[in-house]
Design a protein around this motif. Structure first.
Motif, short mmCIF file in Angstrom:
data_model
loop_
_atom_site.label_atom_id
_atom_site.label_comp_id
_atom_site.label_asym_id
_atom_site.label_seq_id
_atom_site.Cartn_x
_atom_site.Cartn_y
_atom_site.Cartn_z
N GLU A 15 2.44 -1.43 4.15
CA GLU A 15 3.03 -2.56 4.86
C GLU A 15 3.52 -3.58 3.83
N ILE A 16 4.74 -4.02 3.98
CA ILE A 16 5.28 -5.00 3.04
C ILE A 16 5.43 -6.33 3.75
N ARG A 17 4.90 -7.38 3.15
CA ARG A 17 4.97 -8.70 3.79
C ARG A 17 5.57 -9.70 2.82
N LYS A 18 6.36 -10.62 3.38
CA LYS A 18 6.99 -11.61 2.53
C LYS A 18 6.44 -13.00 2.84
N GLY A 19 6.13 -13.72 1.80
CA GLY A 19 5.66 -15.09 1.97
C GLY A 19 6.38 -15.98 0.98
#
Lengths: 85, 577
Positions: free
Chosen positions: B2-6
């Motif tokens: 899972e790739i998440r951007k913050g």
């Protein structure tokens, strides 16, 4: 909260009953909970009322802390990580 | 996977096991007690307070705490625990409501925290986090569970948390921590500061991630791009290993560029300045070869230190920085608080704070605060090349008002014969569509523009990048955004005033050629990215950039633009991707 802490520490040195008012709210100057909940941000005018044998000394000391020493704030208090030169 | 951007708040890349520190609300059920049990519950409260005080005293004097600020925080917590009226409020609750000690502690502390959170002052509302910290400590004492101080870590970990509290960060040894990823937080949150101090990557404002991570998840954290990858597959791990390796090598290679000019192959000079969030980053700007500061954010003065900064605080902070830059430009942006800049996500009482009383609008309605800053700024202006920049200007009237106040302050200083630079350059951030569209009018009343792309994108595309449902639409590679930027550049050149770009795009490798091709010659960016951007500039010709910009000008979709500029940049500098 550091200023509140200093304020409470100074108030705690006196026997007198010390009350602080900000607008309609009045709280115990020796309680950090009550003082912080007063939400006195910078520039707020506070009324200090002390009753007891050392009332005069107490109000003088608190006035000194707020108005003269400005909570011992050194100019430009910096966040973590700053090295002082 | 899972790739998440913050939001990237501290640079670097790490791969390690995840360690979840769950600081989310511990739900305490409301449990009633019999009147006969009151005394024993009240005793339990007293015992919990005593234990917590003991623990804090130890923590405070312990060797794990190396920072004064954290010591101060614990000192405040101690005062709370020693506050008789605070404890009485909890025991009174037990007396009256007949509940367990846990329930009373939780209820009362939440009441206090929500009181703080509801006050429209960022400094005070931030203090709600302290109250939660106290609550947690007391509950742990009551429940008898061991605190979340970790055992000495045996392996490297990346800490995943909702938002790190000072207690949590003080409670673990830092040598094995390879990164922080938090659900909440902003650029000025505690997590960000600690990560920078430790020099490890951190990404904040990731939204709900804790549920996606299990105890033995592996995590990749990319503090350069603000990305975390949960349970990456082997290919991705390999990819990032290489990326991290390349970064290290690139870093070494780029260090050698420090004293070389940022000039294109065909001899066009570009000025690279640094964005500074905290004063200690100014040093990094110089180390990385920056030619000055293009954006000196002043919010830290308001968010740390506890009281509103005095004129002297402002003066000292600016003086120190401008002196260390010896004649190089230092563009200081006036206070830009409100909306997302409020720490810990506590909002002012506004239904729509991003469109509310923030930034220059707040300053124009709080003149004493604004004038204090301007006085400090003007006094420091004799020490070097200080320039003043107003944020979030929306129209000419606002700019004129701000300048009028600046003149007022100058007159005050004249009266007391305080020296200042009467010709101090005054510029504005172009970060609203209204400013971009009226740039030709605004240009007549100021000395420079600095394009702030983050807000400009948000306001132009009506996209909140912290909202995961729409955040993929948030990009500068959009025909509407680029159209505005293009016209601002045109208007600035026509009026012969200064122009720079200080938003995040200025530190994104794929945008550099495009910006140069659109006519930008000054970029202000995050200090760690300066060498990389310099390398790109030194590898391209303006002719190529112009060609690319023209081509992009004909494109009609985000995807097309993104792919095109990315491909072009990868050809120039494959190791940056």
């Amino acid at each position: 909260m550091r200023p509140a802490m200093l304020f409470v520490d100074v108030a705690g040195r006196y026997h007198s009953d010390i009350r602080v008012s900000h607008g309609p709210t009045t709280v115990d100057a020796k309680s950090i909970m009550q003082m912080t909940m007063l939400a006195a941000t910078c520039g707020t005018t506070l009324k200090i009322l002390a009753q007891g044998d050392d009332a005069r000394q107490a109000t003088d000391a608190l006035r000194e802390l707020v108005e003269v020493q400005m909570f011992h704030e050194t100019p430009a208090k910096r966040p973590l990580g700053e090295t002082k030169t | 996977m899972e790739i998440r951007k913050g939001i990237a708040v501290s640079p670097g890349v790490s791969i390690a096991r995840a360690l979840v520190m769950d600081s989310r609300e511990q739900r305490i059920p409301r449990r009633s007690i019999l009147p006969s049990q009151k005394a024993s519950e009240i005793d339990r409260v007293a015992q919990a307070f005593q234990d917590a005080i003991q623990e804090l005293t130890k923590l405070q004097s312990g060797t794990t705490i190396d920072q004064d600020n954290i010591r101060d925080i614990f000192a405040v917590h101690l005062r709370f625990l020693q506050d008789a009226s605070f404890r009485k409020r909890i025991t009174d609750f037990i007396e009256k409501e007949l509940t367990t000690a846990e329930c009373a502690v939780s209820t009362i502390l939440r009441e206090i925290a929500s009181h703080f959170a509801g006050i429209g002052d960022p400094y005070i509302s931030e203090r709600a986090a302290d109250i939660y910290d106290i609550e947690k400590r007391l509950l742990q004492k009551l429940v008898g569970k061991s605190r979340d101080v970790m055992d000495p870590l045996r392996e490297e970990v990346i800490i995943i948390a909702n938002d790190l509290t000072p207690t949590q960060t003080a409670g673990f040894s830092k040598t094995q921590v390879r990164g922080f990823a938090t659900e909440k937080g902003g650029r000025t949150s505690h997590t960000a500061i600690i990560a920078r101090t430790l020099g490890i990557p951190a990404v904040v404002a990731l939204g709900d991630i804790i549920d996606s991570v299990s105890e033995d998840s592996r995590v990749i954290i990319d503090g350069n791009r603000g990305v975390i990858v949960i349970d990456p597959n082997e290919d991705t791990i390999q990819e990032y290993r290489e990326y991290a390796q390349n970064l290290r090598q690139l870093g070494l290679k780029l260090d050698s560029l420090k004293n070389k000019p940022a000039t294109t192959r065909d001899g066009v000079a570009v000025t690279l300045l640094g964005n500074v969030e905290f004063p200690d980053e100014a040093k990094m700007v110089k180390e990385k070869g920056g030619q000055g500061i293009g954006l000196y954010r002043t919010e830290f003065l308001y968010l740390y230190g506890g009281t509103e900064p005095t004129e002297e605080d402002h003066y000292q902070a600016y003086a120190e920085t401008v002196r260390s830059f010896e004649g190089k430009p230092v563009v200081i942006r006036t206070m830009d608080l409100g909306a997302d800049k409020v720490p810990h996500g506590h909002k002012l009482h506004e239904p729509n704070p991003v469109l509310g009383l923030r930034s220059i609008r707040y300053c124009l309605q709080n003149l004493p605060l604004f004038k204090t800053q301007l006085r400090g700024l003007l006094r420091a202006s004799v020490l070097g090349d200080i320039r003043i920049m107003f944020p979030l200007i929306g129209n000419l009237q606002e700019l004129r008002q701000a300048k009028m106040i600046l003149r007022d302050v100058m007159e005050d200083l004249d009266e007391y014969a305080v020296p200042y630079n009467p010709l101090v350059p005054v510029g504005i951030m172009i970060e609203t569509p209204s400013a971009a569209l009226t740039a030709s009018m605004l240009a007549g009343d100021c000395d420079f523009f600095s394009i702030g792309t983050n807000d400009l994108i948000q306001y132009t595309l009506a996209v909140d990048r912290a909202n995961e449902h729409v955040s993929t639409m948030f990009t500068a590679a959009d025909p509407a955004v680029l159209g505005l930027i293009r016209s601002v550049i045109h208007d600035a050149h026509k009026a012969k005033i200064g122009l720079s770009v200080c938003g995040e795009v200025a530190s994104e490798p794929e945008f550099i050629m495009l910006l140069l091709g659109m006519g930008v010659r000054t970029l202000s960016l995050a200090p760690p990215m300066i060498p990389e951007v310099k390398q790109i500039i030194r590898s391209v010709s303006i002719e190529d950039c112009n060609h690319l910009a023209r081509k992009v000008g004909t494109m009609d979709s985000q995807r097309q633009i993104k792919n095109y500029i990315r491909d072009a940049a990868m050809k120039i500098m494959p190791e940056a991707f």
